[in-house]
Design a protein around this motif. Structure first.
Motif, PDB file in Angstrom:
ATOM      1  N   ALA A  23       0.845  -1.205   0.000  1.00  0.00           N
ATOM      2  CA  ALA A  23       0.000   0.000   0.000  1.00  0.00           C
ATOM      3  C   ALA A  23       0.879   1.253   0.000  1.00  0.00           C
ATOM      4  N   HIS A  24       0.291   2.354  -0.381  1.00  0.00           N
ATOM      5  CA  HIS A  24       0.921   3.683  -0.325  1.00  0.00           C
ATOM      6  C   HIS A  24       2.118   3.823  -1.262  1.00  0.00           C
ATOM      7  N   VAL A  25       2.075   3.174  -2.412  1.00  0.00           N
ATOM      8  CA  VAL A  25       3.116   3.345  -3.428  1.00  0.00           C
ATOM      9  C   VAL A  25       2.588   4.389  -4.403  1.00  0.00           C
ATOM     10  N   ALA A  26       3.187   5.555  -4.392  1.00  0.00           N
ATOM     11  CA  ALA A  26       2.706   6.674  -5.209  1.00  0.00           C
ATOM     12  C   ALA A  26       3.084   6.490  -6.682  1.00  0.00           C
ATOM     13  N   TYR A  27       2.124   6.785  -7.558  1.00  0.00           N
ATOM     14  CA  TYR A  27       2.390   6.759  -8.999  1.00  0.00           C
ATOM     15  C   TYR A  27       3.334   7.911  -9.324  1.00  0.00           C
ATOM     16  N   PRO A  28       4.303   7.714 -10.220  1.00  0.00           N
ATOM     17  CA  PRO A  28       5.252   8.787 -10.530  1.00  0.00           C
ATOM     18  C   PRO A  28       4.541  10.034 -11.071  1.00  0.00           C
ATOM     19  N   ALA A  29       5.003  11.203 -10.641  1.00  0.00           N
ATOM     20  CA  ALA A  29       4.402  12.472 -11.062  1.00  0.00           C
ATOM     21  C   ALA A  29       4.564  12.695 -12.564  1.00  0.00           C
ATOM     22  N   ASN A  30       5.743  12.390 -13.107  1.00  0.00           N
ATOM     23  CA  ASN A  30       6.014  12.563 -14.536  1.00  0.00           C
ATOM     24  C   ASN A  30       6.555  11.251 -15.106  1.00  0.00           C
ATOM     25  N   PRO A  31       5.676  10.297 -15.374  1.00  0.00           N
ATOM     26  CA  PRO A  31       6.162   8.982 -15.806  1.00  0.00           C
ATOM     27  C   PRO A  31       6.970   9.003 -17.100  1.00  0.00           C
ATOM     28  N   ALA A  32       6.690   9.930 -17.986  1.00  0.00           N
ATOM     29  CA  ALA A  32       7.423   9.993 -19.247  1.00  0.00           C
ATOM     30  C   ALA A  32       8.886  10.389 -19.048  1.00  0.00           C
ATOM     31  N   GLU A  33       9.191  10.975 -17.904  1.00  0.00           N
ATOM     32  CA  GLU A  33      10.558  11.433 -17.643  1.00  0.00           C
ATOM     33  C   GLU A  33      11.402  10.396 -16.900  1.00  0.00           C
ATOM     34  N   LEU A  34      10.829   9.253 -16.549  1.00  0.00           N
ATOM     35  CA  LEU A  34      11.576   8.245 -15.804  1.00  0.00           C
ATOM     36  C   LEU A  34      12.497   7.447 -16.717  1.00  0.00           C
ATOM     37  N   SER A  35      13.656   7.113 -16.190  1.00  0.00           N
ATOM     38  CA  SER A  35      14.570   6.234 -16.922  1.00  0.00           C
ATOM     39  C   SER A  35      14.055   4.798 -16.800  1.00  0.00           C
ATOM     40  N   ASP A  36      14.641   3.894 -17.563  1.00  0.00           N
ATOM     41  CA  ASP A  36      14.255   2.487 -17.473  1.00  0.00           C
ATOM     42  C   ASP A  36      14.507   1.946 -16.062  1.00  0.00           C
ATOM     43  N   GLU A  37      15.607   2.361 -15.447  1.00  0.00           N
ATOM     44  CA  GLU A  37      15.915   1.911 -14.089  1.00  0.00           C
ATOM     45  C   GLU A  37      14.880   2.427 -13.085  1.00  0.00           C
ATOM     46  N   GLU A  38      14.461   3.670 -13.241  1.00  0.00           N
ATOM     47  CA  GLU A  38      13.454   4.241 -12.345  1.00  0.00           C
ATOM     48  C   GLU A  38      12.098   3.549 -12.524  1.00  0.00           C
ATOM     49  N   TRP A  39      11.735   3.225 -13.780  1.00  0.00           N
ATOM     50  CA  TRP A  39      10.489   2.490 -14.029  1.00  0.00           C
ATOM     51  C   TRP A  39      10.545   1.113 -13.394  1.00  0.00           C
ATOM     52  N   ALA A  40      11.683   0.444 -13.576  1.00  0.00           N
ATOM     53  CA  ALA A  40      11.839  -0.891 -12.992  1.00  0.00           C
ATOM     54  C   ALA A  40      11.713  -0.828 -11.482  1.00  0.00           C
ATOM     55  N   GLU A  41      12.309   0.182 -10.860  1.00  0.00           N
ATOM     56  CA  GLU A  41      12.200   0.319  -9.411  1.00  0.00           C
ATOM     57  C   GLU A  41      10.749   0.556  -8.995  1.00  0.00           C
ATOM     58  N   TYR A  42      10.030   1.412  -9.718  1.00  0.00           N
ATOM     59  CA  TYR A  42       8.626   1.671  -9.394  1.00  0.00           C
ATOM     60  C   TYR A  42       7.766   0.406  -9.559  1.00  0.00           C
TER      61      TYR A  42
END
Length: 97
Positions: A23-42
């Motif tokens: 629970a409480h995992v926030a959706y990224p504010a600017n998903p288009a700006e995330l790197s592949d590593e940041e997306w994988a972490e999310y």
């Protein structure tokens, strides 16, 4: 068997629910700006504590509504149940979060 209390339907057997992850995992504010590593972490990296842990559950065979549960991952004891938009409740001393 785990007994969960749906905030809208009351206590039910765990077979009526489906686990929805942390629970409480926030959706990224600017998903288009995330790197592949940041997306994988999310998408894939979640906490795995020993003790109280906030989880999402859905009452899939009942009202079909989502809610949060704080459950002790060692004892499986349900410590709190609350709505999906409510903050995590404060627990008694010994909560390691």
């Amino acid at each position: 068997m785990l007994l969960l209390t749906c905030p809208w339907c009351g206590p039910r057997d765990e077979t009526e629910y489906h686990y929805g992850g942390q629970a409480h995992v926030a959706y990224p504010a600017n998903p288009a700006e995330l790197s592949d590593e940041e997306w994988a972490e999310y998408l894939f990296f979640r906490d795995n504590p020993k003790g109280p842990f906030a989880e999402r559950w859905v009452h899939s065979t009942g009202c079909r509504r989502w809610f949060n549960v704080v459950r002790d991952t060692v004892t499986y004891e349900v410590l709190a149940v609350y709505g999906p938009h409510d903050p995590r409740p404060e627990l008694a001393a010994g909560d390691p979060r």
